[in-house]
Design a protein around this motif. Sequence first.
Motif, PDB file in Angstrom:
ATOM      1  N   ASP A   1       0.845  -1.192   0.000  1.00 55.75           N
ATOM      2  CA  ASP A   1       0.000   0.000   0.000  1.00 55.75           C
ATOM      3  C   ASP A   1       0.885   1.247   0.000  1.00 55.75           C
ATOM      4  O   ASP A   1       1.473   1.592   1.021  1.00 55.75           O
ATOM      5  N   GLU A   2       0.950   1.905  -1.134  1.00 56.12           N
ATOM      6  CA  GLU A   2       1.752   3.126  -1.311  1.00 56.12           C
ATOM      7  C   GLU A   2       3.192   2.917  -0.821  1.00 56.12           C
ATOM      8  O   GLU A   2       3.715   3.699  -0.019  1.00 56.12           O
ATOM      9  N   ALA A   3       3.810   1.873  -1.314  1.00 56.36           N
ATOM     10  CA  ALA A   3       5.136   1.488  -0.815  1.00 56.36           C
ATOM     11  C   ALA A   3       6.235   2.484  -1.176  1.00 56.36           C
ATOM     12  O   ALA A   3       7.281   2.511  -0.533  1.00 56.36           O
ATOM     13  N   THR A   4       6.024   3.271  -2.222  1.00 55.49           N
ATOM     14  CA  THR A   4       7.104   4.180  -2.635  1.00 55.49           C
ATOM     15  C   THR A   4       6.795   5.647  -2.313  1.00 55.49           C
ATOM     16  O   THR A   4       7.560   6.533  -2.658  1.00 55.49           O
ATOM     17  N   GLU A   5       5.691   5.862  -1.632  1.00 58.18           N
ATOM     18  CA  GLU A   5       5.265   7.234  -1.352  1.00 58.18           C
ATOM     19  C   GLU A   5       6.275   7.963  -0.454  1.00 58.18           C
ATOM     20  O   GLU A   5       6.726   7.427   0.566  1.00 58.18           O
ATOM     21  N   GLY A   6       6.625   9.147  -0.854  1.00 53.36           N
ATOM     22  CA  GLY A   6       7.485   9.996  -0.033  1.00 53.36           C
ATOM     23  C   GLY A   6       8.942   9.598  -0.013  1.00 53.36           C
ATOM     24  O   GLY A   6       9.707  10.076   0.839  1.00 53.36           O
ATOM     25  N   LEU A   7       9.353   8.714  -0.913  1.00 52.75           N
ATOM     26  CA  LEU A   7      10.753   8.268  -0.906  1.00 52.75           C
ATOM     27  C   LEU A   7      11.554   8.974  -1.998  1.00 52.75           C
ATOM     28  O   LEU A   7      11.004   9.416  -3.014  1.00 52.75           O
ATOM     29  N   ALA A   8      12.857   9.054  -1.789  1.00 50.83           N
ATOM     30  CA  ALA A   8      13.749   9.656  -2.784  1.00 50.83           C
ATOM     31  C   ALA A   8      13.736   8.798  -4.051  1.00 50.83           C
ATOM     32  O   ALA A   8      13.573   7.567  -3.964  1.00 50.83           O
ATOM     33  N   PRO A   9      13.904   9.424  -5.233  1.00 50.77           N
ATOM     34  CA  PRO A   9      13.814   8.661  -6.495  1.00 50.77           C
ATOM     35  C   PRO A   9      14.714   7.431  -6.521  1.00 50.77           C
ATOM     36  O   PRO A   9      14.285   6.367  -6.985  1.00 50.77           O
ATOM     37  N   ILE A  10      15.918   7.551  -6.009  1.00 52.84           N
ATOM     38  CA  ILE A  10      16.849   6.405  -6.068  1.00 52.84           C
ATOM     39  C   ILE A  10      16.370   5.245  -5.194  1.00 52.84           C
ATOM     40  O   ILE A  10      16.513   4.069  -5.542  1.00 52.84           O
ATOM     41  N   VAL A  11      15.750   5.599  -4.070  1.00 54.02           N
ATOM     42  CA  VAL A  11      15.227   4.554  -3.178  1.00 54.02           C
ATOM     43  C   VAL A  11      13.991   3.920  -3.804  1.00 54.02           C
ATOM     44  O   VAL A  11      13.794   2.702  -3.724  1.00 54.02           O
TER      45      VAL A  11
END
Lengths: 229, 327
Positions: free
Chosen positions: A155-165
Amino acid sequence: MTLLSVDKITASYGATQALFGVSLTLGEGDVLALMGRNGMGKSTTVKTICKLLPVTAGKITMAGQDLARLPSYKVARLGVGLVPEGRRCFASLSVAENLIAAARPGHWDSARVAKLFPRLEERRDQSAASLSGGEQQMLAIGRALMTNPRLLILDEATEGLAPIVRQEIWAAIAKLKLETGMAILVVDKSLRELGQVADRAVILQRGQDVWTGSMQDLNDDVTNRYLGV
Amino acid sequence: MTRESLFNIVMMSLLILFPLWAWIADEPFMITLATKAVILALAGVGLNIALGLGGLVSLGHAAFFGIGGYAMGILASHAQSYSPILESPFLIEGTKSMPVIWLVAIISSGLAALAIGVLSLRTTGVYFIMITLAFGQMLFFFSISWPAYGGEDGLPIYVRNGFPGLNTLDPIQFYGICFAILAVVLFFCARLAKSPFGLALNAARQTAERVETVGISPYRLRLAAFTISGMITGLAGALFADLNRFVSPTMFSWQTSGEIMVFVILGGVARLFGPVVGAALFILLEHLLGGLSDYWHIYLGLLLLLIVLFARGGVIGTFAGKGANHD
């Protein structure tokens, strides 16, 4: 073979109805993208599948078993692994302890999780609270994998993370699809990355599924109309 | 090695060296004081599983302490009067054997904890505190109204129970038994805290919902922890009754529950040696200040206030710093 079947479910937060008849199906090894603008019922659908929110009408089955009377922990034992929105690791436990606390017998163990996310191995004795957002997300995925799920829900696993992460997380999801054949339900807004990992998509609007199809059929007309992109 | 580990080693050394000094200096009273501290520490270690690991604020642990005490009292009183506890439908006789008494104390307090836990763990917060308190008080008044075992006056036992190969009337030997039990229980608790069960319990203390999503029932987890906690406190009750050779309803009182909680808070909630430090400090204050004034609890209250306000990790947290995953 159908692993998860969600049939016209409705759900409410108190007096406020949030879902108005959502349906979706997911087969073994399928990767399904659940999409929609903010507040359209994506996370609510995930919560009802995991029985964190009661279903007021409709039916959910997992591997043929009706989830109606099952509490949340029994749904997880049936093989539904959840990576919740906002990571939500066990803050006072170390990385290794977070994984051990969730461990259930099966293919996935701490060593396999460390292979998928080498950064977690480097931080294994560090408390989860001291990890960066991306590392916490990796830990949340690792913790869900430690339950040895048949279906992984992100559920929204990449939300708010830096592009590389984010790239690392998407690479891990692609690897899971390729190497394990695990069924995955991904809730996310990154259309391009979803297109690379998902087979099919369901789009929600105002608590209803308004479009279902393969990722190839997801044309500009559909994305403009329902996702605003 | 962490500062807390170092602190624990120093504490363990003191628990060995102090009674040895008292034995060499022929100070049996000091050995008895140390024995009391060790037994009360054991009661606190039991509570610490529920309170520290599980976040269960039980104000009814005196129930298990009292059950352990009365298990000893009832078995020993029947053994000393040569009268059976039960004749029909089967014969149950009393005993003066410590290991048998401990086993009965552990089983009976464990069953009581299971029954109380089944009901009380359906609630949380202040309701859980009140239900556990209510069970403790029910047993307190039940013991008062039970004349067969002394009622309000309590039940004296004239000779200390026996342990194979040891003279339990010798203070240092009885201390050795209590210390060995505490050491074993501390080892067990250290392993428990790092086991998948202990880690999940710790996680459930932070948020039950997240634990459910990994397939664990927080209710069952807490029930198991509450039962183990009650068993250990019950064992401490049996030893305490043997130390005093006397059991009374006071063992069930809410003040006893409060004191056990004070040991944990003084030493450091969820710190392995927290209850040990707390109980030792309690006995030290009781001994030093109790001689000066009957109202020494005023100073204890002041100390508790300072710890709660300024040192929430307790004495261990103050010396060893944060870093334990439980503050």
